[in-house]
Design an enzyme around this catalytic site. Structure first.
Site, PDB file in Angstrom:
ATOM      1  CG  ASP A  27       5.737   3.831   0.990  1.00 17.93           C
ATOM      2  OD1 ASP A  27       6.016   4.487   2.014  1.00 17.93           O
ATOM      3  OD2 ASP A  27       4.587   3.717   0.541  1.00 17.93           O
ATOM      4  CE1 TYR A  47      -3.668   2.545   0.546  1.00 18.59           C
ATOM      5  CE2 TYR A  47      -2.411   3.299   2.445  1.00 18.59           C
ATOM      6  CZ  TYR A  47      -3.452   3.477   1.543  1.00 18.59           C
ATOM      7  OH  TYR A  47      -4.267   4.588   1.641  1.00 18.59           O
ATOM      8  CE  LYS A  65       0.751   4.849   8.356  1.00 15.61           C
ATOM      9  NZ  LYS A  65       0.803   4.114   7.113  1.00 15.61           N
TER      10      LYS A  65
HETATM   11  C1  LIG Z   1       0.158   4.641   5.709  1.00 19.60           C
HETATM   12  C2  LIG Z   1       0.957   4.431   4.484  1.00 19.60           C
HETATM   13  C3  LIG Z   1       0.920   5.323   3.398  1.00 19.60           C
HETATM   14  C4  LIG Z   1      -0.055   6.460   3.339  1.00 19.60           C
HETATM   15  O1  LIG Z   1       0.162   7.401   4.333  1.00 19.60           O
HETATM   16  P1  LIG Z   1      -1.061   8.374   4.761  1.00 19.60           P
HETATM   17  O2  LIG Z   1      -0.426   9.318   5.735  1.00 19.60           O
HETATM   18  O3  LIG Z   1      -2.117   7.501   5.331  1.00 19.60           O
HETATM   19  O4  LIG Z   1      -1.508   9.060   3.520  1.00 19.60           O
HETATM   20  C5  LIG Z   1       1.804   5.126   2.362  1.00 19.60           C
HETATM   21  N1  LIG Z   1       2.660   4.098   2.354  1.00 19.60           N
HETATM   22  C6  LIG Z   1       2.712   3.221   3.366  1.00 19.60           C
HETATM   23  C7  LIG Z   1       3.716   2.112   3.331  1.00 19.60           C
HETATM   24  C8  LIG Z   1       1.847   3.333   4.450  1.00 19.60           C
HETATM   25  O5  LIG Z   1       1.871   2.412   5.421  1.00 19.60           O
END
Ligand SMILES: *Cc1c(COP(=O)(O)O)cnc(C)c1O
Length: 427
Positions: free
Chosen positions: A245, A150, A273
């Site tokens: 990511d 994701y 995060k």
């Molecule tokens: C949570 C997440 C996102 C998206 O971040 P948001 O702050 O919710 O937009 C993107 N990549 C990864 C790996 C994530 O866990």
């Protein structure tokens, strides 16, 4: 069952019913609605350390931790103090601040690969921007992502492998155009062969491969030994960028994130995060030569009214500084995670598979190994639902989906872990 607590959920229930009339599904982000587990979502009133308290006054040991940011535990005094202090000086200026420079220096110290970075307001925005940058830098259109990873909800990332998967994908959400999904190719996590096949079918067209270095959005799936190395090699050979990511893994596994943990240097990194310490923030960064393509230095446009917001920046700085102070932090987190892993393995044996990297873990109700999207999908969801419900009723707040990671924080103490292991054992 011994130790079962009878919990009142009337207030949460009535707030949820009322919210459903005013917000889609009663929530502002889908997983919060508890649809996968068939329970009433807890409306949270406050949180401190490892504990959260809901509107009915029930207190739980929290393994969601806001989906990662609360690595120090909730409401860490230093973080709260920093935010309050920043707020008292002004909520937003739309102009540069010294605090942003301080945060950039901190990130660069943790992650030397991040020679230059841009602050944004969410992980989604970080990924969306990094992808635009990769396209602008390489002059190529296509992106390779992995099934089950994701990367937020920008159009290009909401795709699934469709027919003709070697050369294009299908939208995975209504409202995403076939044009937007066409340039995203979908490979299989932990299969370097699937990546090679895409590069071969799309010569000189791939701008970047984006990957969660440890997959944590299909539950935790650990990369095989040769996988990330293989991605580094093939992207370098083919003139594509490698994007890690690290929205979850950044500052979670080691000071330098997965790049340091696995000793692999991506070209670009996306963060979110933890970097915001619980406030809305994300970032993308990497090699200076690439980042110089971003406006106003270069021709890749990206901007944000609230980017580098003073309170978010203050929370991020306070969180990273606290991590720096705790030199032993990652071994402590690892030890806490290991205890929970041990309890799960003792309870379920061959009936489940526990995947763990430090303080990030998942229990899949499936025979191991769980090392691919397909093996994740073999999980027994009924069993997960029953386990989740049991734990909730015992005051243990787990992510309400088989496909989400548990997050252990520094605030989870021996008594929290003991109670958690006891609840697991009592299932
Ligand atoms: C949570 C997440 C996102 C998206 O971040 P948001 O702050 O919710 O937009 C993107 N990549 C990864 C790996 C994530 O866990």
């Amino acid at each position: 069952m011994s130790g079962e607590r009878i919990m009142n959920e009337e207030k949460s229930r009535s707030l949820f019913e009322a919210s459903k009339h005013l917000m889609p599904g009663g929530v502002n982000s889908p997983v919060r609605a508890y649809r996968n587990v068939g329970r009433i979502p807890r409306f949270i009133q406050k949180a401190s350390g490892s504990h959260i308290t809901d509107a009915d006054g029930n207190t739980y040991i929290d393994y969601v931790c806001s989906w990662g940011p609360a690595i120090l535990g909730h409401s860490h005094p230093k973080v709260v103090e920093a935010v309050v202090k920043a707020a008292s000086c002004g909520l937003s200026f739309g102009a540069p601040t010294e605090a942003e420079l301080k945060l950039a220096r901190l990130v660069n110290r943790f992650m030397p690969n991040v020679e230059s970075l841009r602050l944004v307001s969410s992980g989604t925005e970080a990924v969306m921007s990094a992808i635009r940058l990769a396209r602008g830098y390489t002059g190529r259109d296509k992106i390779i992502k992995f099934r089950g990873c994701y990367h937020g909800h920008s159009d290009a990332m909401l795709v699934k492998a469709g027919s003709g998967a070697l050369t294009g994908s299908a939208p995975d959400s209504a409202g995403v155009t076939s044009g937007a999904s066409r340039d995203t190719l979908v490979a299989e996590y932990n299969s370097i062969e699937s990546v090679k096949a895409l590069f071969e079918a799309n010569p000189h067209q791939v701008a970047a491969v984006i990957v969660e270095p440890i997959a944590a959005n299909m539950g935790v799936v650990i990369p095989k030994d040769e996988f990330l190395d293989g991605l580094r090699q093939i992207t370098s050979e083919c003139g594509a960028l490698l994007i890690f990511d690290e929205v979850i893994t950044g500052f979670r596994l080691s000071f330098g994130g997965a790049a340091e943990y696995f000793g692999i240097g991506p070209d670009l990194v996306t963060l979110g995060k933890i970097i915001g310490g619980g406030m809305p923030m994300g970032a993308y960064g990497g090699r200076r030569e690439i980042m110089e393509m971003v406006a106003p230095s270069g021709k890749v446009y990206q901007a944000g009214t609230l980017s580098g917001n003073p309170m978010a920046t203050a929370a991020g700085i306070a969180t990273l500084e606290e991590i720096l102070v705790h030199r032993e932090m990652y071994s402590l987190l690892d030890a806490k995670g290991a205890k929970i892993e041990k309890a799960l393995k003792a309870k379920f044996g061959d009936g489940a598979t526990v995947n763990r990297a430090g303080s990030l873990l998942s229990v899949f109700f499936a025979k191991g190994p769980v090392d691919s999207y397909d093996s994740v999908m073999r999980s027994d969801l009924e069993k997960f639902r029953a386990f989740f419900s049991h734990m909730l009723d015992r005051g243990i707040y787990l992510p309400p989906s088989q496909y989400e990671a548990w997050f252990v924080s520094l605030a989870h103490d021996d008594e929290d872990i003991r109670r958690t292991c006891q609840a697991i054992n009592d299932f």
